[in-house]
Design an enzyme around this catalytic site. Structure first.
Site, PDB file in Angstrom:
ATOM      1  N   SER A 208       0.845  -1.195   0.000  1.00 29.98           N
ATOM      2  CA  SER A 208       0.000   0.000   0.000  1.00 29.98           C
ATOM      3  C   SER A 208       0.883   1.248   0.000  1.00 29.98           C
ATOM      4  CB  SER A 208      -0.925  -0.028   1.224  1.00 29.98           C
ATOM      5  OG  SER A 208      -1.925   0.951   1.094  1.00 29.98           O
ATOM      6  N   ASN A 209       0.327   2.385   0.341  1.00 26.19           N
ATOM      7  CA  ASN A 209       1.123   3.619   0.393  1.00 26.19           C
ATOM      8  C   ASN A 209       0.595   4.500   1.521  1.00 26.19           C
ATOM      9  OD1 ASN A 209      -1.020   5.418  -0.678  1.00 26.19           O
ATOM     10  ND2 ASN A 209      -0.806   4.059  -2.438  1.00 26.19           N
ATOM     11  N   ARG A 210       1.169   5.673   1.659  1.00 26.34           N
ATOM     12  CA  ARG A 210       0.905   6.511   2.846  1.00 26.34           C
ATOM     13  C   ARG A 210      -0.335   7.397   2.725  1.00 26.34           C
ATOM     14  NH1 ARG A 210       5.848   9.929   3.370  1.00 26.34           N
ATOM     15  NH2 ARG A 210       4.427  11.084   4.712  1.00 26.34           N
TER      16      ARG A 210
END
Ligand code: PMT
Length: 402
Positions: A208-210
């Site tokens: 995933s990412n931030r």
């Protein structure tokens, strides 16, 4: 700031009623005329005289008392209101209004009003989380009623939880926001994506990412406040939902792709703020992958590029992308604008303090098809959202295409 505005404050029976005295005082200082309706239970917590002294108006407590006005009182009050604020909003009033019950002055005024209604719930945390209360809140939100989220902290009964009345300055800020926003997007349908996507590797791990969803949620809130009909397709986030927005929750890029492609035809404007994972694991293990060797390789495969696909089928719809960059911001943004056939792109350099992922603020550059660039200073994500929508509204030729 609120001169010429009439705010009806409906006070219900909860210990937080005393905080609403401060809300009324602040509204009066901003120039609003404030009419108070207290329920039968509310007057057990705070006296009508307290509210009368602060609002400088007679307080309405009884549906059948000799009316102050020549016409039917609940109708004249409903007509007069620029906004109705119910604080503290108890499970009882939420349930009554969701169920269409109008058996006292407050519920009849709400039922007769065309003005926006803002509920500010405050109650025990178990009551607030009760599925019946949550179902009623959802049903009212779908009808266009607005809700503030209660604060989390020490509750009157001495336990910690979500159920405290938000602080008076925050309630007043919300009232100002609702009353002062322009309704220039009324009649437009806007599809927005937000948050990250989550690509599973095995039952316990994912890529995933931030992205927190804050920027996309702010765009959705701003568009809804400006009168647009908004659908938000959201990846997994842990922030509060925007008011008056139809939210569809997804997890993976493939799910987001399917939802966007299913609905885009019904919208005039599409704004992709989501940070969609470009790759996913080629295989998803059914069981937790065990560690074996010192090195491990994960085979990835491309996810659909949703925005690019939309660029090919958008027709007259207005298509807006965003891009999060760490280098060559303008060059990369211009390339994406071109490659994905966008009308506008919002670029943010995520290496700058106060910009990009997770921050409360952002620093954006708006680039339109044709190359016009507008650089904005650091501002809250909600203010950025309004600037993005302001720019979209200047592309008037494209909008209202359905
Ligand atoms: O959520 P926050 O914490 O508030 O952070 C906000 C943000 C930094 C995530 C937001 O402002 C932002 O920049 N969003 C886009 C991030 C991004 O993924 O940029 P990109 O350069 O990878 O993609 C460009 C555009 O294509 C985006 O509109 C994206 O939604 C879209 N895209 C990308 C990949 C893909 N497979 N499909 C897409 O549709």
């Amino acid at each position: 700031m609120l001169k010429g505005k009439t705010v009806i404050v409906g006070v219900c029976g909860g210990i937080a009623a005393y905080k609403v005295v401060d809300v009324v005082s602040r509204l009066r200082k901003l120039g609003a005329e404030v009419e108070i309706i207290m329920t039968e239970n509310a007057i057990k917590f705070v006296t009508p005289l307290t509210f009368q002294s602060i609002s400088h108006r007679p307080v309405i407590t009884d549906m059948f008392k000799e009316p102050e006005y020549w016409d039917i009182q609940h109708i004249s009050l409903a007509k007069k209101a620029d906004i109705i604020v119910i604080a503290p909003a108890t499970a009882n009033i939420i349930g009554k209004i969701a169920g269409g019950i109008a058996d006292d002055m407050l519920s009849t005024v709400v039922m007769a009003a065309k003005a926006p209604v803002l509920f500010v719930p405050a109650m025990n945390c178990n009551m607030y989380e009760n599925p019946i209360v949550q179902k009623n809140i959802k049903a009212l939100t779908a009808q266009g009623y607005m809700f503030m989220e209660p604060d989390t902290g020490m509750l009157a009964e001495g336990t910690q939880g979500k159920g405290r009345l938000p602080e008076p300055p925050d309630i007043v800020k919300e009232i100002i926001r609702i009353l002062t926003v322009k309704k220039d997007m009324k009649g437009l349908k806007v599809l927005i994506t937000a948050g990250p996507t989550r690509e599973p590797i095995d039952p316990v791990r994912y890529i995933s990412n931030r992205s927190s969803g804050k920027m996309g949620y702010a765009v959705a809130q701003a568009a809804a406040d400006r009168g647009a009909s908004v659908r938000l397709i959201s990846g997994p986030v842990s922030i509060s939902s925007p008011y008056n927005v139809d939210i569809v929750n997804v997890l993976t890029a493939s799910e987001m792709h399917a939802e966007v492609m299913k609905s885009y035809k019904d919208f005039d404007i599409i704004i992709m703020v989501a940070a969609v994972a470009d790759y996913k694991s080629a295989e998803i293990s059914d069981i937790k992958i065990k560690k074996k060797d010192d090195e491990m390789y994960l085979k990835l495969e491309r996810n659909p590029d949703i925005l690019k696909e939309l660029g090919g089928v958008k027709g007259k719809r207005l298509l807006v992308g965003t891009c999060a960059e760490t280098n060559d911001l303008l060059e990369n943004a211009k390339e994406k604008l071109q490659a994905k056939n966008l009308d506008m792109i919002v670029a943010n350099d995520v290496t700058m303090e106060g910009a990009g992922f997770e921050a409360e603020t952002n620093i954006i550059k708006i680039i339109k098809r044709g190359g016009k660039i507008r650089e904005l200073p650091i501002m809250s994500k909600l203010a950025c959202a309004h600037e993005i929508l302001n720019e979209i509204m200047t592309l008037g030729g494209y909008i209202k295409c359905l």
